[in-house]
Motif scaffolding. Structure first.
Motif, PDB file in Angstrom:
ATOM      1  N   THR A  57       2.888  -4.480   3.361  1.00  0.00           N
ATOM      2  CA  THR A  57       3.817  -3.510   3.451  1.00  0.00           C
ATOM      3  C   THR A  57       3.213  -2.326   2.899  1.00  0.00           C
ATOM      4  OG1 THR A  57       5.467  -5.101   2.253  1.00  0.00           O
ATOM      5  CG2 THR A  57       6.118  -2.761   2.173  1.00  0.00           C
ATOM      6  N   PHE A  58       3.593  -1.212   4.074  1.00  0.00           N
ATOM      7  CA  PHE A  58       2.899  -0.060   4.071  1.00  0.00           C
ATOM      8  C   PHE A  58       3.748   1.257   3.748  1.00  0.00           C
ATOM      9  CE2 PHE A  58       0.335  -3.213   6.347  1.00  0.00           C
ATOM     10  CZ  PHE A  58      -0.709  -3.196   5.788  1.00  0.00           C
ATOM     11  N   ASN A  59       3.666   1.794   2.869  1.00  0.00           N
ATOM     12  CA  ASN A  59       4.664   2.871   2.346  1.00  0.00           C
ATOM     13  C   ASN A  59       3.755   4.125   2.588  1.00  0.00           C
ATOM     14  OD1 ASN A  59       6.659   1.290   1.557  1.00  0.00           O
ATOM     15  ND2 ASN A  59       5.616   0.942  -0.085  1.00  0.00           N
ATOM     16  N   GLY A  60       3.539   4.682   3.540  1.00  0.00           N
ATOM     17  CA  GLY A  60       2.537   5.770   4.066  1.00  0.00           C
ATOM     18  C   GLY A  60       2.152   5.560   5.290  1.00  0.00           C
ATOM     19  N   GLY A  61       1.366   6.664   5.696  1.00  0.00           N
ATOM     20  CA  GLY A  61       1.024   6.809   7.081  1.00  0.00           C
ATOM     21  C   GLY A  61      -0.183   5.741   7.541  1.00  0.00           C
TER      22      GLY A  61
ATOM     23  N   PHE B  35       0.814  -1.107  -0.022  1.00  0.00           N
ATOM     24  CA  PHE B  35       0.034  -0.054  -0.053  1.00  0.00           C
ATOM     25  C   PHE B  35       0.914   1.296  -0.068  1.00  0.00           C
ATOM     26  CE2 PHE B  35      -1.944  -3.579   2.103  1.00  0.00           C
ATOM     27  CZ  PHE B  35      -3.178  -3.608   1.582  1.00  0.00           C
ATOM     28  N   THR B  36       0.684   2.080  -0.901  1.00  0.00           N
ATOM     29  CA  THR B  36       1.468   3.122  -1.287  1.00  0.00           C
ATOM     30  C   THR B  36       0.744   4.407  -1.312  1.00  0.00           C
ATOM     31  OG1 THR B  36       3.314   1.860  -2.099  1.00  0.00           O
ATOM     32  CG2 THR B  36       3.419   4.225  -2.668  1.00  0.00           C
ATOM     33  N   GLY B  37       0.997   5.460  -0.595  1.00  0.00           N
ATOM     34  CA  GLY B  37       0.456   6.813  -0.624  1.00  0.00           C
ATOM     35  C   GLY B  37       0.598   7.643   0.634  1.00  0.00           C
ATOM     36  N   ALA B  38       0.378   8.738   0.513  1.00  0.00           N
ATOM     37  CA  ALA B  38       0.850   9.672   1.551  1.00  0.00           C
ATOM     38  C   ALA B  38       0.026   9.177   2.973  1.00  0.00           C
ATOM     39  CB  ALA B  38       0.073  10.994   1.388  1.00  0.00           C
ATOM     40  N   SER B  39      -1.336   8.515   2.937  1.00  0.00           N
ATOM     41  CA  SER B  39      -1.834   7.750   3.839  1.00  0.00           C
ATOM     42  C   SER B  39      -1.953   6.178   3.127  1.00  0.00           C
ATOM     43  CB  SER B  39      -3.181   8.243   4.244  1.00  0.00           C
ATOM     44  OG  SER B  39      -3.008   9.594   4.888  1.00  0.00           O
ATOM     45  N   ALA B  40      -1.331   5.352   3.790  1.00  0.00           N
ATOM     46  CA  ALA B  40      -1.506   3.964   3.146  1.00  0.00           C
ATOM     47  C   ALA B  40      -2.850   3.627   3.794  1.00  0.00           C
ATOM     48  CB  ALA B  40      -0.107   3.153   3.731  1.00  0.00           C
ATOM     49  N   VAL B  41      -3.191   3.716   4.909  1.00  0.00           N
ATOM     50  CA  VAL B  41      -4.768   3.338   5.261  1.00  0.00           C
ATOM     51  C   VAL B  41      -4.834   4.195   6.339  1.00  0.00           C
ATOM     52  CG1 VAL B  41      -5.844   1.805   6.575  1.00  0.00           C
ATOM     53  CG2 VAL B  41      -3.901   0.944   5.128  1.00  0.00           C
ATOM     54  N   ARG B  42      -6.096   5.148   6.144  1.00  0.00           N
ATOM     55  CA  ARG B  42      -6.626   5.964   6.921  1.00  0.00           C
ATOM     56  C   ARG B  42      -7.915   5.557   7.338  1.00  0.00           C
ATOM     57  NH1 ARG B  42      -6.161  12.133   5.341  1.00  0.00           N
ATOM     58  NH2 ARG B  42      -4.230  11.866   6.636  1.00  0.00           N
ATOM     59  N   THR B  43      -8.128   5.758   8.713  1.00  0.00           N
ATOM     60  CA  THR B  43      -9.564   5.242   9.355  1.00  0.00           C
ATOM     61  C   THR B  43     -10.267   6.446  10.061  1.00  0.00           C
ATOM     62  OG1 THR B  43      -8.357   3.207   9.984  1.00  0.00           O
ATOM     63  CG2 THR B  43     -10.455   3.760  11.107  1.00  0.00           C
ATOM     64  N   LEU B  44     -11.673   6.724   9.375  1.00  0.00           N
ATOM     65  CA  LEU B  44     -12.239   7.835   9.993  1.00  0.00           C
ATOM     66  C   LEU B  44     -13.727   7.214  10.685  1.00  0.00           C
ATOM     67  CD1 LEU B  44     -11.820  10.144   7.089  1.00  0.00           C
ATOM     68  CD2 LEU B  44     -10.353  10.103   9.136  1.00  0.00           C
ATOM     69  N   LYS B  45     -14.243   8.153  11.445  1.00  0.00           N
ATOM     70  CA  LYS B  45     -15.669   7.704  12.063  1.00  0.00           C
ATOM     71  C   LYS B  45     -16.088   9.290  12.303  1.00  0.00           C
ATOM     72  CE  LYS B  45     -17.590   4.851  15.624  1.00  0.00           C
ATOM     73  NZ  LYS B  45     -18.712   5.727  16.124  1.00  0.00           N
ATOM     74  N   SER B  46     -17.504   9.125  12.032  1.00  0.00           N
ATOM     75  CA  SER B  46     -18.203  10.335  12.383  1.00  0.00           C
ATOM     76  C   SER B  46     -19.561   9.628  13.131  1.00  0.00           C
ATOM     77  CB  SER B  46     -18.640  11.015  10.962  1.00  0.00           C
ATOM     78  OG  SER B  46     -19.512  12.313  11.497  1.00  0.00           O
ATOM     79  N   GLY B  47     -19.721  10.115  14.496  1.00  0.00           N
ATOM     80  CA  GLY B  47     -21.094   9.642  15.273  1.00  0.00           C
ATOM     81  C   GLY B  47     -20.678   8.469  15.654  1.00  0.00           C
ATOM     82  N   SER B  48     -22.082   7.827  15.794  1.00  0.00           N
ATOM     83  CA  SER B  48     -21.823   6.437  16.766  1.00  0.00           C
ATOM     84  C   SER B  48     -22.944   5.468  15.621  1.00  0.00           C
ATOM     85  CB  SER B  48     -22.486   6.439  17.942  1.00  0.00           C
ATOM     86  OG  SER B  48     -23.920   7.135  18.094  1.00  0.00           O
ATOM     87  N   SER B  49     -22.996   5.684  14.560  1.00  0.00           N
ATOM     88  CA  SER B  49     -23.775   4.621  13.762  1.00  0.00           C
ATOM     89  C   SER B  49     -23.208   3.415  13.855  1.00  0.00           C
ATOM     90  CB  SER B  49     -24.092   5.390  12.385  1.00  0.00           C
ATOM     91  OG  SER B  49     -24.554   6.699  12.554  1.00  0.00           O
ATOM     92  N   HIS B  50     -24.003   2.389  13.762  1.00  0.00           N
ATOM     93  CA  HIS B  50     -23.590   0.833  13.648  1.00  0.00           C
ATOM     94  C   HIS B  50     -23.291   0.408  12.292  1.00  0.00           C
ATOM     95  CE1 HIS B  50     -27.846   0.615  11.608  1.00  0.00           C
ATOM     96  NE2 HIS B  50     -27.291  -0.455  11.128  1.00  0.00           N
ATOM     97  N   PHE B  51     -23.412   1.319  11.194  1.00  0.00           N
ATOM     98  CA  PHE B  51     -22.697   1.252   9.875  1.00  0.00           C
ATOM     99  C   PHE B  51     -21.610   1.888   9.718  1.00  0.00           C
ATOM    100  CE2 PHE B  51     -26.244   4.282   9.819  1.00  0.00           C
ATOM    101  CZ  PHE B  51     -25.554   5.461   9.316  1.00  0.00           C
ATOM    102  N   GLU B  52     -20.956   2.553  10.574  1.00  0.00           N
ATOM    103  CA  GLU B  52     -19.806   3.212  10.573  1.00  0.00           C
ATOM    104  C   GLU B  52     -19.143   3.196  11.762  1.00  0.00           C
ATOM    105  OE1 GLU B  52     -19.257   8.039  10.230  1.00  0.00           O
ATOM    106  OE2 GLU B  52     -19.837   7.307   8.202  1.00  0.00           O
ATOM    107  N   ILE B  53     -18.288   2.201  11.787  1.00  0.00           N
ATOM    108  CA  ILE B  53     -17.712   1.980  13.208  1.00  0.00           C
ATOM    109  C   ILE B  53     -16.026   2.182  13.179  1.00  0.00           C
ATOM    110  CG2 ILE B  53     -19.337   0.008  13.571  1.00  0.00           C
ATOM    111  CD1 ILE B  53     -17.222  -1.991  12.771  1.00  0.00           C
ATOM    112  N   GLY B  54     -15.605   2.631  11.942  1.00  0.00           N
ATOM    113  CA  GLY B  54     -14.078   2.946  11.912  1.00  0.00           C
ATOM    114  C   GLY B  54     -13.288   1.821  12.469  1.00  0.00           C
ATOM    115  N   LYS B  55     -13.501   0.800  12.076  1.00  0.00           N
ATOM    116  CA  LYS B  55     -12.602  -0.240  12.700  1.00  0.00           C
ATOM    117  C   LYS B  55     -11.660  -0.892  11.597  1.00  0.00           C
ATOM    118  CE  LYS B  55     -12.873  -5.177  14.471  1.00  0.00           C
ATOM    119  NZ  LYS B  55     -13.979  -6.055  14.789  1.00  0.00           N
ATOM    120  N   SER B  56     -10.301  -0.724  11.655  1.00  0.00           N
ATOM    121  CA  SER B  56      -9.322  -1.357  10.805  1.00  0.00           C
ATOM    122  C   SER B  56      -8.418  -2.247  11.370  1.00  0.00           C
ATOM    123  CB  SER B  56      -8.411  -0.110  10.249  1.00  0.00           C
ATOM    124  OG  SER B  56      -9.147   0.539   9.320  1.00  0.00           O
TER     125      SER B  56
END
Length: 375
Positions: free
Chosen positions: A248-252, A221-242
């Motif tokens: 191999t991660f080339n980036g944040g 995975f290559t990018g300024a953010s290799a993996v970015r995790t976000l969440k807004s609120g407490s919805s069951h369909f948006e849990i922000g779990k990675s």
């Protein structure tokens, strides 16, 4: 009379040519022995479990729709599906779709081409999808290459999750600018990545964005953010779990302020260009290199593989956890930090805070200069 015969002959020849043209009309896809002039016709005709095999390159001028009652495999068979469209997504899946490439050279590709200002995903998944041994690419600076889930959660009227599994695929955003991501796992999305190459080479852009449930078992995975995790609120369909288990991660590995409350980032293995210690619970963490060029290793197996490939004079720092290393070459320096437990080739070096240089042993030869004039 001659003119009449000539006219009749000309008509006969024209009809013959038309017959050849009709007989040779390009067929772009097959299901078994049945051939289809368009890919959408093939998808519509497919019954459960059938495989559509491309016979030629395909240019889409409208979205390819896979309905919710379809279970089908699309074999690219070394060919390419392209589209130069502004707005419609290329492939919209609500059913159960597998995209693969059975060809030996694996040149099959699905590509959004044309103006970089065009909107639209290459793939939008609202069902169940597997991507394996194929390439997905996009030139758009407005949309991600892959969207798994719903950008607007309220449009998922059924309230059911969608699932995407990626295995050894290559996914590339060619021109994506800051704020866009090559792969996006959105609301209601469940994504598992078992391997492949995921690239976004533009400054400020990212390889993977996760809003819901993401598991990575491997890949690059290559990018300024290799993996970015976000969440807004407490919805069951948006849990922000990675969950990152390997790769191999080339980036944040990161998040953003105001979108990080309640997120979960759990790293148990892998190789990283940034320090991910804050996301590691019990797995050991090590690093090689200087401050600005440091590579981080998580998990005993990952650290072991790195250690046995080092050369004399290189330093491996054990930053966290317990690790038992074997077959570490002579001359390699292993430095444990405080509160770590470290064994090297059977020796406990947990208190060697200034660094332990592996001596010659077990077939390794390491020459260490001496100042003793009597030798």
């Amino acid at each position: 009379m001659k003119k009449v015969l000539a006219t009749i002959l000309a008509l006969v020849m024209a009809l013959a040519l038309c017959s050849v043209s009709w007989a040779d009309e390009a067929k772009v896809a097959k299901i078994g022995n049945a051939e289809y002039a368009t890919l959408q016709e093939a998808v519509n005709a497919a019954t459960a479990g059938q495989t559509i095999v491309l016979q030629d390159n395909v240019t889409l001028t409208a979205s390819l729709i896979v309905a919710g009652d379809k279970t089908v495999t699309l074999d690219l068979n070394s060919y390419k599906i392209t589209a130069d469209m502004n707005g419609p997504h290329m492939i919209c899946n609500a059913g159960n779709l597998t995209i693969t490439d059975s060809s030996a050279n694996k040149t099959g590709e699905i590509a959004k081409i044309g103006a970089e200002t065009n909107f639209g995903y290459v793939i939008e998944n609202h069902g169940t999808m597997t991507l394996e041994r194929c390439k997905i690419s996009s030139t758009s600076v407005k949309s991600s290459a892959i969207e798994n889930g719903w950008y607007t959660a309220s449009k998922n009227t059924a309230g059911t999750s969608c699932t995407m599994t990626i295995q050894n695929a290559e996914v590339v955003s060619v021109n994506a600018a800051g704020g866009l991501y090559t792969v996006k796992n959105d609301d209601y999305g469940v994504m598992v990545i078992n391997g492949g190459v995921f690239t976004n080479g533009v400054a400020g852009a990212g390889a993977v964005l996760n809003w819901n449930d993401l598991t990575i078992n491997g890949g690059t995975f290559t990018g300024a953010s290799a993996v970015r995790t976000l969440k807004s609120g407490s919805s069951h369909f948006e849990i922000g779990k990675s969950q990152i288990k390997n790769g191999t991660f080339n980036g944040g590995i990161d998040t953003l302020d105001n979108y990080n409350t309640g997120i979960t980032i759990a790293v148990t293995g892998g190789t990283f260009s940034s320090d991910v210690s804050d996301f590691v619970d019990s797995a050991p963490v090590a690093s090689i290199g200087y401050t600005n060029e440091r590579t981080y290793y998580v998990g005993e197996e990952t650290i072991q593989n790195a250690a046995k490939n080092l050369s004399a004079g290189q330093e491996l720092v054990i930053r966290k956890g317990t690790v038992r290393l074997t077959d570490v070459p002579a001359g390699v320096i292993v430095r444990p930090e405080h509160d770590t437990v470290v064994f090297v080739n059977g020796k406990d070096i947990s208190n060697e805070f200034d660094g332990y240089t592996v001596p010659q042993s077990s077939g390794y030869y390491y020459y260490q200069p001496t100042t003793d004039t009597k030798t």
